[in-house]
Write an enzyme that holds these catalytic residues in place. Structure first.
Site, mmCIF file in Angstrom:
data_model
loop_
_atom_site.group_PDB
_atom_site.id
_atom_site.type_symbol
_atom_site.label_atom_id
_atom_site.label_comp_id
_atom_site.label_asym_id
_atom_site.label_seq_id
_atom_site.Cartn_x
_atom_site.Cartn_y
_atom_site.Cartn_z
ATOM 1 N N ASP A 258 3.818 -43.513 61.333
ATOM 2 C CA ASP A 258 4.902 -43.605 60.345
ATOM 3 C C ASP A 258 4.428 -44.560 59.239
ATOM 4 O OD1 ASP A 258 7.264 -43.975 58.927
ATOM 5 O OD2 ASP A 258 8.244 -45.095 60.537
ATOM 6 N N GLU B 17 9.287 -48.528 51.680
ATOM 7 C CA GLU B 17 10.267 -47.745 52.427
ATOM 8 C C GLU B 17 10.751 -48.477 53.667
ATOM 9 O OE1 GLU B 17 11.908 -44.950 55.354
ATOM 10 O OE2 GLU B 17 10.121 -46.208 55.549
ATOM 11 N N GLU B 18 9.863 -49.202 54.338
ATOM 12 C CA GLU B 18 10.226 -49.852 55.598
ATOM 13 C C GLU B 18 11.255 -50.967 55.423
ATOM 14 O OE1 GLU B 18 9.747 -48.670 58.320
ATOM 15 O OE2 GLU B 18 7.891 -47.528 58.356
#
Length: 378
Positions: A190, A224-225
């Site tokens: 991911d 994004e995280e």
């Protein structure tokens, strides 16, 4: 549209390279440079935001209503929070992940002068010979972890002499392994597996010589995280955006580690009905294996784009990842299927031509209960 062959060796080799480039959120310059150079090598023009998000463009016959495909370069990680009198370090997570998966992790401390020191994240009570059953009964918590540095460090002064500073980034070792059966085990799949799949799809489009019907922007975000990846890299005239991220195979979920998982809804809400339906129809027409799923505790770059005020259609395509944000696993089949679908989507006509206008009359507005031909709503 034509189902294009995917270079599996290219996909695998770039995935392994990407996995070994440290890129916790906030420390992404190196991976931005790597991906940018590969896009330039493929002949895809690009530009960067101030902080290093990438916006590349595969030119089409027309420039509007253009589309985007987005994937994120940043990963979960950690940071030095405090010095301890015993020469160890307190740590704080970057992104959302469990302290359970941090226990025993090997990592690099990324110093301000460019050096890297090695260490291991351990529970405070790590030795059964010392603490007996307390090793198993202590709570799983970031407050119950410490970083043991692989240097002669037995005090705060020793740590400072090594050049360690509060706020130094920690990069968690990926430890990638690909089995003969095609399973890929690694941290940080991911979303580096998604990056590799998008690069492979881009290579297939470029080498085919096919010119898409409309411009497609390839977006590589860097935050994004922590929740705001695609909030600042979109063209204002992008009408539809497909996000690439991981699915969550687990009891109660319909995701798999093979094929593409098309998300219908996550914790933020449903994805666009028409764009999602279009992607499922592409899969069925071109025999790309897929399944649908609904995610409960999940958000992606689609959410940050919408929350930033962009009026766009969004969809979410996923490769299956078992034990996401932990010791992750996917399969090459899922990545190849995803790359195939992305290449098909880039070749497809706009979902609705009328979407080139930010505001349009009621006439021609699509209806979910009626059949709509692709690209025909003007």
């Amino acid at each position: 549209m034509k189902r294009l062959p995917i270079d599996n060796e290219y996909l695998r080799d770039h995935l392994l390279t990407l996995l070994n480039i440290p890129s916790p959120t906030g420390f992404t310059d190196e991976i931005t440079t790597y991906v940018g150079k590969e896009l330039e090598r493929l002949g895809v023009p690009l530009e960067l935001t101030r902080r290093g998000a990438i916006r590349a463009t595969i030119s089409g016959d027309v420039s509007s209503p253009d589309r985007a495909v987005v994937v994120h370069l940043d990963t979960i990680g950690a940071m030095v929070r405090a010095f301890k009198d015993n020469g160890r370090l307190e740590v704080t997570p970057i992104g959302t992940w469990s302290a359970r998966f941090a226990e025993g992790a090997r990592c690099s401390i990324l110093l301000d002068d460019g050096r890297q020191l090695r260490g291991t994240i351990l529970p405070l009570k790590a030795s059964g010979h010392t603490f007996n059953e307390e090793v198993d009964t202590q709570a799983t918590s970031w407050d119950n972890l410490e970083l043991r540095v692989d240097e002669f460090a037995y005090s705060e002064a020793d740590l400072r002499k090594l050049g360690i500073q509060i706020g130094n980034f920690l990069s968690i070792d990926p430890n990638p392994e690909i089995s003969e059966s095609g399973f890929i085990n690694s941290r940080h799949l991911d979303d580096k597996a998604g990056v590799a799949a998008l690069l492979a799809a881009t290579k297939a489009i470029v080498e085919s010589g096919i010119r898409p019907p409309v411009d497609c922007h390839l977006l590589f975000t860097i935050s994004e995280e922590v929740g705001y990846g695609a909030s600042a890299v979109l063209h204002q005239d992008v009408a539809e955006m497909v996000t690439i991220d991981n699915a969550t195979p687990a009891p109660g979920q319909n995701s798999k580690e093979t094929g593409v998982t098309i998300a219908i809804k996550d914790q933020v809400g449903p994805f666009d009905y028409h764009l999602t339906r279009k992607l499922t129809e592409i899969c069925e027409e071109h025999e790309v294996r897929y399944q649908r799923d609904v995610f409960r505790y999940y958000r992606s770059d689609s959410a940050s784009a919408i929350e930033a005020g962009n009026d766009i259609r969004t969809a979410l395509l996923c490769f299956g990842v078992d034990a996401s944000h932990g010791y992750e696993r996917t399969h090459l089949h899922s990545l190849r299927s995803l790359a195939e679908l992305l290449a098909l989507y880039i070749q497809s006509r706009p979902t609705f031509l009328r979407d080139r206008e930010e505001l349009a009359p009621l006439e021609g507005f699509p209806e979910q209960t009626l059949e709509q031909d692709e690209g025909e709503a003007n």
